[in-house]
Design a protein around this motif. Structure first.
Motif, PDB file in Angstrom:
ATOM      1  N   VAL A 108     -13.372  35.664  52.431  1.00  0.00           N
ATOM      2  CA  VAL A 108     -12.135  35.258  53.869  1.00  0.00           C
ATOM      3  C   VAL A 108     -10.750  35.180  53.390  1.00  0.00           C
ATOM      4  O   VAL A 108      -9.808  36.176  53.665  1.00  0.00           O
ATOM      5  CB  VAL A 108     -13.023  34.484  54.952  1.00  0.00           C
ATOM      6  CG1 VAL A 108     -12.117  34.155  56.220  1.00  0.00           C
ATOM      7  CG2 VAL A 108     -14.757  35.113  55.745  1.00  0.00           C
ATOM      8  N   LEU A 109     -10.393  34.300  52.470  1.00  0.00           N
ATOM      9  CA  LEU A 109      -9.051  33.202  52.487  1.00  0.00           C
ATOM     10  C   LEU A 109      -8.463  34.177  51.172  1.00  0.00           C
ATOM     11  O   LEU A 109      -7.322  33.374  50.715  1.00  0.00           O
ATOM     12  CB  LEU A 109      -8.887  32.562  52.797  1.00  0.00           C
ATOM     13  CG  LEU A 109      -9.702  31.658  54.345  1.00  0.00           C
ATOM     14  CD1 LEU A 109      -9.354  30.092  54.784  1.00  0.00           C
ATOM     15  CD2 LEU A 109      -8.539  32.311  55.272  1.00  0.00           C
ATOM     16  N   GLN A 113      -5.530  29.833  48.432  1.00  0.00           N
ATOM     17  CA  GLN A 113      -5.884  29.093  50.305  1.00  0.00           C
ATOM     18  C   GLN A 113      -6.709  28.436  50.494  1.00  0.00           C
ATOM     19  O   GLN A 113      -6.286  26.868  50.725  1.00  0.00           O
ATOM     20  CB  GLN A 113      -5.308  29.730  51.609  1.00  0.00           C
ATOM     21  CG  GLN A 113      -5.076  29.108  53.140  1.00  0.00           C
ATOM     22  CD  GLN A 113      -4.958  29.978  54.129  1.00  0.00           C
ATOM     23  OE1 GLN A 113      -4.495  31.281  54.207  1.00  0.00           O
ATOM     24  NE2 GLN A 113      -5.509  29.256  55.033  1.00  0.00           N
ATOM     25  N   LEU A 156      -2.509  25.268  57.088  1.00  0.00           N
ATOM     26  CA  LEU A 156      -2.964  25.727  58.289  1.00  0.00           C
ATOM     27  C   LEU A 156      -2.353  26.687  59.252  1.00  0.00           C
ATOM     28  O   LEU A 156      -3.297  27.046  60.065  1.00  0.00           O
ATOM     29  CB  LEU A 156      -4.154  25.255  58.583  1.00  0.00           C
ATOM     30  CG  LEU A 156      -5.520  24.664  58.049  1.00  0.00           C
ATOM     31  CD1 LEU A 156      -6.384  23.523  58.753  1.00  0.00           C
ATOM     32  CD2 LEU A 156      -5.686  25.433  57.335  1.00  0.00           C
ATOM     33  N   PRO A 158      -1.274  25.418  62.671  1.00  0.00           N
ATOM     34  CA  PRO A 158      -2.534  25.503  64.267  1.00  0.00           C
ATOM     35  C   PRO A 158      -1.075  26.338  65.293  1.00  0.00           C
ATOM     36  O   PRO A 158      -2.074  27.143  65.757  1.00  0.00           O
ATOM     37  CB  PRO A 158      -2.472  24.055  64.395  1.00  0.00           C
ATOM     38  CG  PRO A 158      -1.660  23.528  63.200  1.00  0.00           C
ATOM     39  CD  PRO A 158      -1.338  24.093  61.830  1.00  0.00           C
ATOM     40  N   VAL A 162      -0.277  32.846  66.315  1.00  0.00           N
ATOM     41  CA  VAL A 162      -2.123  33.073  66.613  1.00  0.00           C
ATOM     42  C   VAL A 162      -3.016  31.925  65.842  1.00  0.00           C
ATOM     43  O   VAL A 162      -3.452  32.926  64.583  1.00  0.00           O
ATOM     44  CB  VAL A 162      -2.563  34.628  67.185  1.00  0.00           C
ATOM     45  CG1 VAL A 162      -4.294  34.063  67.718  1.00  0.00           C
ATOM     46  CG2 VAL A 162      -1.709  34.851  68.038  1.00  0.00           C
ATOM     47  N   PHE A 163      -3.627  30.947  65.720  1.00  0.00           N
ATOM     48  CA  PHE A 163      -4.596  30.401  64.854  1.00  0.00           C
ATOM     49  C   PHE A 163      -5.700  31.212  64.133  1.00  0.00           C
ATOM     50  O   PHE A 163      -7.039  31.396  65.728  1.00  0.00           O
ATOM     51  CB  PHE A 163      -4.557  28.723  65.227  1.00  0.00           C
ATOM     52  CG  PHE A 163      -5.263  28.017  64.222  1.00  0.00           C
ATOM     53  CD1 PHE A 163      -4.809  27.966  63.147  1.00  0.00           C
ATOM     54  CD2 PHE A 163      -6.534  27.473  64.571  1.00  0.00           C
ATOM     55  CE1 PHE A 163      -6.121  26.644  62.390  1.00  0.00           C
ATOM     56  CE2 PHE A 163      -7.415  26.752  63.305  1.00  0.00           C
ATOM     57  CZ  PHE A 163      -6.727  26.659  62.349  1.00  0.00           C
ATOM     58  N   ASP A 164      -5.862  31.315  63.252  1.00  0.00           N
ATOM     59  CA  ASP A 164      -7.320  31.531  62.621  1.00  0.00           C
ATOM     60  C   ASP A 164      -7.706  30.764  62.018  1.00  0.00           C
ATOM     61  O   ASP A 164      -7.890  30.142  61.009  1.00  0.00           O
ATOM     62  CB  ASP A 164      -6.522  32.533  61.324  1.00  0.00           C
ATOM     63  CG  ASP A 164      -7.807  33.540  61.133  1.00  0.00           C
ATOM     64  OD1 ASP A 164      -9.137  33.396  61.251  1.00  0.00           O
ATOM     65  OD2 ASP A 164      -7.975  33.976  59.820  1.00  0.00           O
ATOM     66  N   PRO A 165      -8.977  30.860  63.215  1.00  0.00           N
ATOM     67  CA  PRO A 165     -10.545  29.829  62.687  1.00  0.00           C
ATOM     68  C   PRO A 165     -10.604  30.187  61.590  1.00  0.00           C
ATOM     69  O   PRO A 165     -10.729  28.845  61.275  1.00  0.00           O
ATOM     70  CB  PRO A 165     -10.941  29.814  63.817  1.00  0.00           C
ATOM     71  CG  PRO A 165     -10.393  31.167  65.331  1.00  0.00           C
ATOM     72  CD  PRO A 165      -9.386  32.199  63.990  1.00  0.00           C
ATOM     73  N   SER A 166     -10.882  31.216  60.989  1.00  0.00           N
ATOM     74  CA  SER A 166     -10.942  31.307  59.271  1.00  0.00           C
ATOM     75  C   SER A 166     -10.454  29.867  58.121  1.00  0.00           C
ATOM     76  O   SER A 166     -11.323  29.983  57.407  1.00  0.00           O
ATOM     77  CB  SER A 166     -11.288  32.954  58.920  1.00  0.00           C
ATOM     78  OG  SER A 166      -9.959  33.336  59.345  1.00  0.00           O
ATOM     79  N   ALA A 167      -9.666  29.821  58.508  1.00  0.00           N
ATOM     80  CA  ALA A 167      -8.842  29.191  57.999  1.00  0.00           C
ATOM     81  C   ALA A 167      -9.309  27.722  57.918  1.00  0.00           C
ATOM     82  O   ALA A 167      -8.906  26.961  57.353  1.00  0.00           O
ATOM     83  CB  ALA A 167      -7.756  28.917  58.255  1.00  0.00           C
TER      84      ALA A 167
END
Length: 302
Positions: A108-109, A113, A156, A158, A162-167
């Motif tokens: 995903v990342l 990261q 991250l 935050p 828009v914060f990406d929850p996958s982070a």
């Protein structure tokens, strides 16, 4: 990854066997091998189900663990003997779950990261050592922990867009690995290293088989070779790590484990075309500095 580095809690070597130069070389070699393993994991998990990839890894790892146990004093029976099976099972489940989470994070990342965030796990160990092990954490280490998590927030971002929850995936993996490490230290108060090593491999193999068989899918010929390479690097990495702790004190070689961030990030950049952003560089540098300070304070206390 740091993902499946075992916290082995070895005995401190004698003064005669404390070869720091060899220990450092073995630790750096370990980080190279584990970085290659992470790169292969990232590729295979992008092509096949993560659970299947981890399951096959654990089959080979369990065989390696049993081979090591069979050669230790008392053989397999002695290695399996424990007065705290529940703790050992929880350890094994935590590590297997952490590996799945971390490898999924790779897909995903990316490696850069994911490893930058995961590097904070020594700080989590220091923070959780009080409530889990009853150890005293002084204000200096708490300050280092706070600084380290500033680095995590920088990575991250935050509050940026828009914060990406996958982070938070690698952060979850870091928490799981930290708890696993602390439970390993707790189990080490009554069990031998060989016992914890045995339960880690066997419990993980059983658990991954139960949840991974339903995800089975055929692999192509070339990918079968990559899967074999993944299994071999896993066993080789753990063997190098064991040898490293046999020849040198853990406190002397542990700071060099941060080289894995460099090697894994290099694979991400060169092989997978990932991007190295300024916030990741700054955040990772802060986390590593805080982690090194924490290791130094622990060594000073000893």
């Amino acid at each position: 990854m740091q993902p499946d580095r075992l916290v082995i809690a070895p005995k401190t070597p004698s003064a005669q066997s404390n070869n720091v130069r060899l220990g450092v070389a073995l630790m750096i070699a370990t980080t190279v091998v584990f970085s290659v393993q992470d790169g292969i994991s990232r590729y295979l998990a992008g092509e096949y189900n993560t659970l299947m990839v981890v399951m096959i890894r654990y089959w080979f790892f369990a065989l390696f663990v049993m081979a090591v146990a069979a050669r230790s004093a008392g053989g397999l029976r002695a290695a399996a003997r424990t007065s705290q099976p529940l703790i050992q099972i929880i350890r094994g489940l935590l590590l297997a779950g952490e590996i799945c989470v971390m490898i999924y994070g790779f897909t995903v990342l990316g490696l850069v990261q994911s490893h930058a965030v995961f590097t904070c796990y020594p700080l989590l160990v220091a923070a959780l050592s009080g409530p889990i092990l009853g150890e005293k954490v002084g204000w200096r280490r708490w300050s280092a922990i706070a600084v380290g998590f500033v680095g995590v927030l920088i990575i991250l971002q935050p509050g940026y867009g828009v914060f990406d929850p996958s982070a938070v995936i690698p952060l979850l993996a870091a928490v799981m690995f930290a708890v696993y490490g602390l439970l390993t230290r707790y189990a080490g108060r009554r069990d031998r290293t060989a016992t914890s090593f045995f339960w880690t491999g066997v419990t993980g193999a059983v658990f991954m088989t139960l949840i991974g068989l339903s995800s089975w899918e055929p692999m192509s010929g070339p990918d079968t070779i990559w899967m074999a390479a993944l299994c071999v690097t896993g066993a080789l990495g753990h063997w190098l790590l064991i040898r490293c702790y046999e020849v040198a004190e853990a406190s002397a070689v542990q700071p060099f484990a941060y080289f894995q961030l460099v090697f894994a990030a290099s694979i991400g950049l060169i092989v997978f075309g990932e991007v190295l952003t300024s916030n990741v560089v700054i955040g990772a540098a802060i986390i590593v500095a805080a982690g090194l300070f924490t290791l130094w304070r622990e060594r000073q206390k000893r």
